[in-house]
Design a protein around this motif. Structure first.
Motif: not given
Lengths: 196, 385
Positions: A80, A83-84, A98, A100-101, A103-106, A116
């Motif tokens: 995460q 990514y951020d 990314w 899936t488990d 990283v949360t991408t919004r 993903q």
């Protein structure tokens, strides 16, 4: 500004995931087996494990003068934080991948091609989550044309410990198959939309 | 001894690993060191490669001992090296001085990181350039070479050993974190294409041998311990027999010898490449990893019609004074990017002696220099000049 003909790839995650090895395998595939030019630089903190880490790969038909990635066309995120911190650097029209488990991408930039894959989960199913990076490389080989797939296979085989070659080959193919099926279902969906 | 010393072939390898392979290819068979980021990979590879080729690797208790051990190994007749980064380089200084005073061939690779003190352990700098020149006490000349790629880590390590053997002194490889950690293509040639220089041995019988009596080239032949020659090695000021003599005349003779052997051969030691210099109005003078920033900057400047060229320094000590003096009379500006706030640029200014404008593109460390900053400096220097 990347030089003409240079492909810039940024791989982010945390220490212990094999992020640097992933970049190294990609660069090796391009250099030794595709016979193009590549550089791989790395960035990490003073911690042995767990700290934020990245590897930066440039692939080119010509000699690479400046080895830092400035505006990646491909961004692979396995944490995460990675990514951020780096998503803003991905160019318009870039390829984002990314785990899936992890990283949360919004919201995503609409011009990006985004995929993903549960790479770490797949690697765990194959018996070792350490191979998530190799699953990711297999996936990358399906959804991009950065390097030749056989070059990448060879680079994986010549970079991992001899006794893990078979399992790493399985991990690679698992990621590649997932990528191919994802492309097929997307193509079908696009076709469906066109017909409608 | 299962392995080959020269791993002829093409690799995608980092600079630290290439440094190790260069050393093995030119005959290094002893490494004593203490691991430190970003130089650890040199020691790590040495730890398994040296036993493969019949050499010895020792992880020492610290960097003082590491430096002392390689001096001892060299007197035993073996080509020896160590590698370190800033904090360890500081600790090695006293024994580097001992190596200079006792004219002991060996190689020290400093993979520079940002300091002072612990600084940024994993990030790049070029802040030890003056420490390389003057870090040991007393007056001496030194040789320092500056690789800008993993390939040059291989090639220049070979040259570092050859220079150390030819001139009998510790030679410094002033690398940096990015060159050390960057992976790139490295071509290792066949063994018979690698130039190997080894120290001159005495040609006189033992009773006539003087370990510090220079030959016609200013360098004294060196016997190994155990060869049957009478040897005395001391950091005290010594005469040609190696015995301590505490007076000004002996000091003058000794210092003149260790200084002259380098100064008199400076033109053979100094190495640089001129790139796009034929019609250049401004020359970027760069070394180490900053060469890579400079090469892109020169290409970008040329693309915009600016007549910029590059002088790529392969050695920084001895400094190429004559070349810079001459260059300063032909161009309107000299621009030096370096990852410190102004070290080698002082030498550049001194050698240019006011004949053209000299500009520094500084960086405090933690990143390599963006090419744009160099292009900008070239442009503004040309406008003002």
């Amino acid at each position: 500004m990347p030089a003409r003909n240079e492909k810039e790839i940024l791989i982010t995650g945390f220490g212990g995931q094999g992020i640097v090895l992933t970049g190294s395998i990609l660069g090796k595939a391009a250099t030794l087996y595709d016979r193009r030019h590549a550089t791989m630089t790395q960035s990490y903190g003073p911690e042995a494990r767990g700290g934020s880490c990245s590897s930066q790969v440039i692939i080119s038909e010509e000699e690479i003068l400046f080895p830092y990635v400035e505006q990646p066309q491909v961004l692979i995120c396995m944490s995460q934080e990675g990514y951020d911190k780096t998503k803003a650097s991905l160019v318009p029209g870039g390829l984002l991948i990314w785990d899936t488990d992890l990283v949360t991408t919004r919201e995503l930039e609409p011009s990006w091609t985004a995929y993903q894959i549960p790479a770490t989960r797949f690697a765990e199913e194959l018996g070792n989550k350490m191979m998530a990076n190799i699953v990711m490389l297999g996936f990358l080989s399906a959804v991009s044309e950065l390097v030749g797939v056989d070059s990448l296979r060879q680079a994986v085989q010549s970079s991992v410990p001899a006794k893990t070659r078979d399992t790493n080959a399985k991990a690679f193919e698992r990621g590649r198959e997932y990528g191919e099926s994802l492309l097929k279902s997307r193509a079908k969906k696009d076709q469906g939309q066109e017909q409608a | 001894m299962a392995g080959k010393a020269v791993l002829t072939g093409t690799y995608f390898m980092n600079g630290d690993e290439a440094c190790c392979e260069g050393a093995l290819a030119v005959g290094c068979r002893f490494f004593a060191g203490y691991p430190i980021t970003p130089a650890t990979e040199v020691a790590e590879r040495m730890s398994w490669r040296l036993p493969e080729v019949g050499g010895i690797y020792i992880q020492m208790e610290d960097e003082l001992a590491s430096m002392a051990a390689i001096l001892g190994a060299s007197w035993g007749g073996v080509k020896a090296m160590t590698s370190t980064s800033g904090p360890g380089f500081s600790l090695m200084m006293e024994n580097i001085g001992l190596g200079l005073c006792t004219e002991t061939p060996c190689v020290v690779c400093n993979v520079q990181r940002a300091g002072p003190s612990t600084g940024l352990p994993t990030l790049v700098a070029q802040g030890d350039m003056m420490q390389a020149r003057w870090g040991a006490h007393g007056h001496y000349e030194i040789i320092a070479i500056v690789p800008s790629s993993p390939q040059e880590m291989f090639d220049f390590t070979i040259r570092a050993f050859n220079l150390s053997e030819q001139y009998r002194l510790p030679v410094l490889i002033m690398a940096d974190e990015v060159v050390g950690h960057m992976n790139e293509r490295v071509v290792i040639p066949p063994a018979d294409q690698i130039q190997v220089v080894s120290r001159k041995k005495p040609s006189v019988p033992p009773d006539q041998y003087r370990p510090y009596q220079p030959g016609p080239d200013g360098v004294a032949p060196m016997a190994d311990f155990g060869d049957g020659y009478h040897m005395h090695v001391t950091g005290l000021t010594h005469d040609e027999r190696g015995y301590p003599v505490m007076d000004a005349a002996t000091q003058e003779q000794m210092i003149n010898r260790i200084v002259s052997k380098i100064r008199d051969h400076a033109h053979q030691i100094i190495s640089y490449d001129a790139i796009a210099m034929d019609d250049a109005e401004a020359a970027v003078v760069a070394y180490g990893i900053s060469v890579r920033s400079a090469r892109r900057a020169v290409a970008e400047a040329r693309g915009r019609g600016i007549r910029a060229g590059l002088i790529k320094l392969n050695t920084v000590w001895p400094f190429p004074e004559e070349m810079i003096r001459d260059l300063a009379g032909r161009v309107r500006a000299l621009v030096m990017p370096e990852i410190n706030l102004g070290q080698m640029v002082r030498e550049l200014e001194r050698a240019a002696a006011g004949r053209c404008r000299v500009r520094l593109v500084p960086h405090a460390g933690g990143s390599i220099i963006r090419p744009g900053a160099i292009v900008q400096a070239v442009e503004s220097a040309l406008k003002e000049a």
